[in-house]
Design a protein around this motif. Structure first.
Motif, PDB file in Angstrom:
ATOM      1  N   ASP A   1       0.802  -1.213   0.000  1.00 32.40           N
ATOM      2  CA  ASP A   1       0.000   0.000   0.000  1.00 32.40           C
ATOM      3  C   ASP A   1       0.842   1.273   0.000  1.00 32.40           C
ATOM      4  O   ASP A   1       0.369   2.317  -0.444  1.00 32.40           O
ATOM      5  N   TYR A   2       2.042   1.203   0.547  1.00 35.28           N
ATOM      6  CA  TYR A   2       2.847   2.410   0.728  1.00 35.28           C
ATOM      7  C   TYR A   2       4.203   2.239   0.061  1.00 35.28           C
ATOM      8  O   TYR A   2       4.836   1.183   0.168  1.00 35.28           O
ATOM      9  N   TRP A   3       4.640   3.316  -0.586  1.00 31.71           N
ATOM     10  CA  TRP A   3       5.894   3.295  -1.335  1.00 31.71           C
ATOM     11  C   TRP A   3       6.694   4.563  -1.069  1.00 31.71           C
ATOM     12  O   TRP A   3       6.132   5.648  -0.876  1.00 31.71           O
ATOM     13  N   GLY A   4       8.020   4.418  -1.096  1.00 32.74           N
ATOM     14  CA  GLY A   4       8.887   5.576  -1.047  1.00 32.74           C
ATOM     15  C   GLY A   4       9.110   6.122  -2.443  1.00 32.74           C
ATOM     16  O   GLY A   4       8.592   5.586  -3.428  1.00 32.74           O
ATOM     17  N   GLN A   5       9.913   7.191  -2.522  1.00 36.21           N
ATOM     18  CA  GLN A   5      10.176   7.841  -3.795  1.00 36.21           C
ATOM     19  C   GLN A   5      11.298   7.178  -4.574  1.00 36.21           C
ATOM     20  O   GLN A   5      11.448   7.432  -5.772  1.00 36.21           O
ATOM     21  N   GLY A   6      12.078   6.352  -3.904  1.00 38.21           N
ATOM     22  CA  GLY A   6      13.145   5.644  -4.590  1.00 38.21           C
ATOM     23  C   GLY A   6      14.503   6.309  -4.428  1.00 38.21           C
ATOM     24  O   GLY A   6      14.594   7.518  -4.199  1.00 38.21           O
ATOM     25  N   THR A   7      15.539   5.508  -4.548  1.00 35.07           N
ATOM     26  CA  THR A   7      16.914   6.006  -4.512  1.00 35.07           C
ATOM     27  C   THR A   7      17.704   5.301  -5.621  1.00 35.07           C
ATOM     28  O   THR A   7      17.559   4.087  -5.809  1.00 35.07           O
ATOM     29  N   GLN A   8      18.503   6.076  -6.340  1.00 38.34           N
ATOM     30  CA  GLN A   8      19.221   5.537  -7.491  1.00 38.34           C
ATOM     31  C   GLN A   8      20.480   4.793  -7.047  1.00 38.34           C
ATOM     32  O   GLN A   8      21.276   5.309  -6.253  1.00 38.34           O
ATOM     33  N   VAL A   9      20.639   3.604  -7.590  1.00 34.17           N
ATOM     34  CA  VAL A   9      21.870   2.826  -7.395  1.00 34.17           C
ATOM     35  C   VAL A   9      22.473   2.582  -8.771  1.00 34.17           C
ATOM     36  O   VAL A   9      21.793   2.047  -9.656  1.00 34.17           O
ATOM     37  N   THR A  10      23.710   2.992  -8.943  1.00 31.21           N
ATOM     38  CA  THR A  10      24.402   2.798 -10.208  1.00 31.21           C
ATOM     39  C   THR A  10      25.691   2.038  -9.954  1.00 31.21           C
ATOM     40  O   THR A  10      26.510   2.461  -9.133  1.00 31.21           O
ATOM     41  N   VAL A  11      25.853   0.923 -10.651  1.00 31.33           N
ATOM     42  CA  VAL A  11      27.039   0.094 -10.488  1.00 31.33           C
ATOM     43  C   VAL A  11      27.833   0.139 -11.792  1.00 31.33           C
ATOM     44  O   VAL A  11      27.339  -0.268 -12.837  1.00 31.33           O
ATOM     45  N   SER A  12      29.040   0.627 -11.715  1.00 35.65           N
ATOM     46  CA  SER A  12      29.883   0.739 -12.912  1.00 35.65           C
ATOM     47  C   SER A  12      30.752  -0.502 -13.059  1.00 35.65           C
ATOM     48  O   SER A  12      31.166  -1.120 -12.082  1.00 35.65           O
ATOM     49  N   SER A  13      31.028  -0.834 -14.313  1.00 35.83           N
ATOM     50  CA  SER A  13      31.839  -2.034 -14.581  1.00 35.83           C
ATOM     51  C   SER A  13      33.324  -1.723 -14.609  1.00 35.83           C
ATOM     52  O   SER A  13      33.726  -0.577 -14.595  1.00 35.83           O
TER      53      SER A  13
END
Length: 124
Positions: free
Chosen positions: A112-124
């Protein structure tokens, strides 16, 4: 109403680690099922990990088993996602979710409830 706010995302090299936090407000989440989901560009939101309200039972997507760990600190109304051995394919926006149920929930439609999200970026 429960408000969720994620933090801890960022840029990391492959093989590195990050710990995401999800701070809840509005209500105590000690009786809530909590989950983490992620969504990469052009893809659907997918399940990552979930925890039963008591934290004793957890569930993980096959793609993250053995690398990610969900935990919760009910006294702080906070849920964590420890991510180790990160891979470029883990790159996504990570979302925290909550639902007032006593079972583990892996389907995003069950929350029912969600946050706004956080970006995770993994570089090779």
């Amino acid at each position: 109403q429960v408000q969720l706010r994620e933090s801890g995302g960022g840029l990391v090299q492959a093989g590195g680690s990050l710990r995401l936090s999800c701070a809840a407000s509005g209500r105590t989440i000690s009786n809530y099922a909590m989950g983490w989901f992620r969504q990469a560009p052009g893809k659907e939101r997918e399940f990552v990990a979930a925890s039963r309200w008591s934290g004793g039972i957890t569930s993980y997507a096959d793609s993250v088993k053995g690398r990610f760990s969900i935990s919760r600190e009910n006294a702080k109304n906070t849920v964590y996602l420890q991510m180790n051995s990160l891979k470029p394919e883990d790159t996504a926006v990570y979302y925290c979710a909550a639902d007032n149920t006593m079972v583990v929930v892996t389907n995003p439609a069950g929350y029912d409830y969600w946050g706004q999200g956080t970006q995770v970026t993994v570089s090779s």
